[in-house]
Enzyme design. Structure first.
Site, short mmCIF file in Angstrom:
data_model
loop_
_atom_site.label_atom_id
_atom_site.label_comp_id
_atom_site.label_asym_id
_atom_site.label_seq_id
_atom_site.Cartn_x
_atom_site.Cartn_y
_atom_site.Cartn_z
CD GLU A 120 -2.87 1.24 2.34
OE1 GLU A 120 -3.26 2.37 2.69
OE2 GLU A 120 -3.20 0.20 2.93
CG HIS A 152 -0.75 5.60 -1.32
ND1 HIS A 152 -1.70 4.74 -1.82
CD2 HIS A 152 -0.76 5.43 0.03
CE1 HIS A 152 -2.27 4.08 -0.81
NE2 HIS A 152 -1.72 4.48 0.31
CG HIS A 165 -6.53 3.16 -0.17
ND1 HIS A 165 -6.89 4.49 -0.09
CD2 HIS A 165 -5.40 3.02 0.56
CE1 HIS A 165 -6.00 5.13 0.66
NE2 HIS A 165 -5.09 4.27 1.06
CG ASP A 179 -0.95 4.33 4.27
OD1 ASP A 179 -1.00 4.80 3.11
OD2 ASP A 179 -1.90 4.42 5.07
#
Length: 311
Positions: A8, A10, A165, A288
């Site tokens: 995860e 980004h 998400h 994240d």
């Protein structure tokens, strides 16, 4: 703990500031986050320092799902996937992979774009930022609705996962957060919104129709390992027509059709409970990034003082 795979993680393209407005986020913090969303090389340096071998990248929330015009969403999804392939993954092909952005405003086009991204670009699946806006910001389409069926059929055919998400709750559903806007995002609203969306998938019968579909949830399953047993217990006393068409107990789907990741969670006790509920083979590592620091969240790391922030 070398060679970890982080799922995860980004990114954002300068021509499409997908993050939108974050007026509840500290300015200095978000400025640094946005810078890191748009760069590549420092990301890999951070990975090296923390024993992360591969990062699977995805367009940050609300992403394509927040585009209210269907034709624009279709065009942007293709452009963003090409951008990720050409400007991110190709720069560090041995370290970076990607999840596709898909235009679920048109589920058949989303299926087509997922197939293109997987077969032609080598992407590993899709990441979907919650509900998709249809026509305006207060009209949502959720992933369990009948019109999304062609997309799920393609997911099962391709044998790839879908990462569900979070995104902020619909504007017309934010009354409870008034005066406490800091709760809207990752502190609380993200998890509440996504856990409910996942419950819709579980109760809808999706995994009975498509038993080989796998959905990934971040943040240790958005609290579902802790709350789903209570949901299951109480639904036994509800009228059957009020909780969907599922054939099995909800906790069975969590253990068989979901993977959960450690993104954003630095709590051993929570990890232990999740291990007990879903098993170690269903828990994956994630950071994240860049909303979280790799230095802070990687096992065994001693973060520098500058990295000791929370998202």
């Amino acid at each position: 703990m070398q060679g970890k795979i982080a799922l995860e993680e980004h990114w954002e393209a300068p021509e499409f500031p997908a993050t939108g407005s974050h007026d509840f986020t500290a300015k200095d913090y978000f400025t640094d986050v946005q810078r890191r969303l748009r760069e590549v090389d420092q990301r890999v340096e951070d990975m090296d320092r923390n024993g992360i071998g591969i990062s699977i990248l995805s367009l940050t929330q609300p992403g394509i799902e927040g585009v209210t015009d269907t034709k624009q969403a279709i065009d942007l999804a293709r452009r963003m996937n090409d951008h990720a392939a050409e400007n991110l993954v190709a720069r560090h092909p041995d370290r970076l992979r990607a999840f596709a952005a898909v235009p679920l405003q048109d589920p058949q086009k989303a299926a087509d774009e997922l197939e293109r991204a997987v077969r032609d670009l080598g992407f590993l699946g899709a990441l979907i930022n919650g509900y998709s806006n249809i026509g305006d910001e207060n009209t949502a389409q959720y992933l369990d609705e009948p019109q999304v069926e062609p997309f799920w059929a393609k997911v099962e055919e391709l044998g790839v996962p879908v990462y569900l998400h979070p995104r902020i709750p619909l504007p017309n559903q934010q009354r409870i957060y008034q005066g406490y806007e800091g709760l809207l995002g990752s502190a609380w609203g993200f998890g509440f919104e996504t856990a409910t969306h996942a419950l819709r998938l579980i109760l809808s019968g999706l995994f009975d129709r498509h038993p080989n579909v796998n959905v990934i949830l971040g943040h240790l399953g958005e609290a579902l390992p802790f709350t789903l047993p209570r949901v299951e217990h109480r639904l036994r006393h509800q009228r059957r027509e009020t909780h969907g068409a599922h054939e099995k107990a909800p906790t069975e789907y969590l253990s068989n059709n979901f993977y959960i990741t450690t993104s954003g969670i630095l709590r051993t006790q929570a990890l232990l409970d999740s291990l007990l509920e879903v098993g170690s083979d269903r828990i994956l590592f994630s950071v994240d990034y860049p909303y979280e620091s790799m230095d802070e969240i990687s096992p065994g790391s001693t973060p520098p003082s500058s990295a000791r922030t929370t998202a």
